[in-house]
Write a protein that holds these residues in place. Sequence first.
Motif, short mmCIF file in Angstrom:
data_model
loop_
_atom_site.label_atom_id
_atom_site.label_comp_id
_atom_site.label_asym_id
_atom_site.label_seq_id
_atom_site.Cartn_x
_atom_site.Cartn_y
_atom_site.Cartn_z
N GLN A 1 1.05 -1.62 -0.14
CA GLN A 1 0.28 0.03 -0.09
C GLN A 1 0.73 1.12 0.06
O GLN A 1 1.99 1.33 0.18
N PHE B 1 -12.63 3.37 -0.03
CA PHE B 1 -12.49 3.88 1.09
C PHE B 1 -13.13 2.14 1.85
O PHE B 1 -12.40 1.16 1.54
N TYR B 2 -12.60 3.02 3.50
CA TYR B 2 -12.62 1.86 4.66
C TYR B 2 -13.95 0.83 4.52
O TYR B 2 -14.64 1.51 4.77
N GLU C 1 -12.41 -3.52 8.75
CA GLU C 1 -10.90 -3.69 8.56
C GLU C 1 -10.06 -2.91 9.12
O GLU C 1 -8.85 -3.70 9.41
N1 ARG Z 1 -7.45 -4.15 4.75
C1 ARG Z 1 -6.75 -3.04 3.78
C2 ARG Z 1 -6.11 -2.51 5.23
O1 ARG Z 1 -6.81 -2.11 5.92
C3 ARG Z 1 -7.69 -2.64 2.93
C4 ARG Z 1 -7.50 -3.25 1.95
C5 ARG Z 1 -8.56 -1.86 0.95
N2 ARG Z 1 -9.72 -1.98 1.54
C6 ARG Z 1 -10.51 -1.24 1.26
N3 ARG Z 1 -11.25 -0.82 1.48
N4 ARG Z 1 -10.81 -0.78 -0.16
O2 ARG Z 1 -5.13 -1.30 4.87
#
Ligand code: ARG
Length: 424
Positions: A154, A265-266, A270
């Motif tokens: 990322q 977006f989140y 997560e």
């Molecule tokens: N799960 C990953 C994180 O917590 C992000 C993955 C992509 N998530 C999203 N909502 N597009 O950083």
Amino acid sequence: MRRHLSRFRTASAAFGGPLERRLRRLSSLERREEARAFLDSYHDAVGTGAAGRARRWQEVRRELSRADHYEHTPEELAYGARVAWRNHARCIGRLFWESLEVVDCRGTSDPDGIAERMDRHLRDAHADGRIRSIISIFDPVRGTDIPAWIESDQISRYACHRTAGGGWIGDRQNIEDTMTAISMGWHPQDEPGPFDLLPWFIRDRQGRRIKVDLRPGAVREVAIRHPHADGLAALGLRWYSVPVVSGMILTIGGIDYPCAPFNGFYMGTEIASRNFADARRYDLLPQVADALAIPRDPSNPLWKDEALTELNRAVLHSYGEAGVTIVDHHTAAHQYMVFYNREQRAARRVAGDWRWLVPPQAGSAYDIFHLKMRNFHPVPNYYRHRGDDGLRLMPWYGDGYRRRPRIWRDRIMRRWKIWKRMAW
Ligand code: ARG
């Protein structure tokens, strides 16, 4: 003998690097098949006439037989990136697949250009908190020619520091990248802390690693507070507002785009249930329980559930207060069902991976939990590694009507391809 050796050497040069090991290896026939299947679906979607289709296929076929490669038109690229999202079995947020903004960055292949574009990407994606889903697509792999690509999973991640006592501070997932960053001269601004943003890495055409420092302020973060329990704020938790996934390869019509960072977006879980709670990440449940005065003894075997729920509440609340887009898992699960039903109405089957789609909180409270699903690995798609989620990717013909012999042939071909890919 010498010839044999040199052949071996070129082969290992072409396939031996860290990216090459992850790329799908398609035979010319497979590439051609994927190109054909993709162009057919594209032309169906935009309603091209028979003459237009035939002309484009002529062109692509000729290019493929000449160079084992062809260039997508900007429209094909945009369509392909969106359908790749629609096809991605592990994403619960696919209802919005059509709204993905595709930025065609082919031609930008120098690390500076990529870094500059990603700075802009971050700014546009964040907007003023109303997060927009964007993908920046850089050069594809052309034959054996590997373009520059992004090595980090990322764009924004937090560092992990070892402490003198053998413990760690920060996101344990990034321990290796932190060491790499430090070896390349990076160090945290002040004292090492749990939320130090790391630089990210590009590999240029020659495979050299380049460190890119985030412009101060480029990544916006949200401080995590609980709506009524003040104890939580004292833990000083925070998270960044936009996840930009840069470690996945986009595959469209037999062509791979290894540098195609995208953001969404989140969903609250997560961050709260995984990033903060996983034992291999921040491992914060005991501290959170203590901060919220949730007793952690045998008389309260559900203390983790309580802590998880409150942590989720705090994350959703904090993003909401900061005006940054976030979705809770119940809404996301509902949106997935809307997507699922829409796809069925469009006579398309939905590829789904149960272990990824069911959120890590309140699993059985959603329809997804009870939904029968199958991952048939359609292309276009996003994948990480050819030996893992890339292994079974291939065109899916199951949505259209096919005669029996055709169905049998498809099935046999499918088995054969997977077997061949595993054997290699
Ligand atoms: N799960 C990953 C994180 O917590 C992000 C993955 C992509 N998530 C999203 N909502 N597009 O950083």
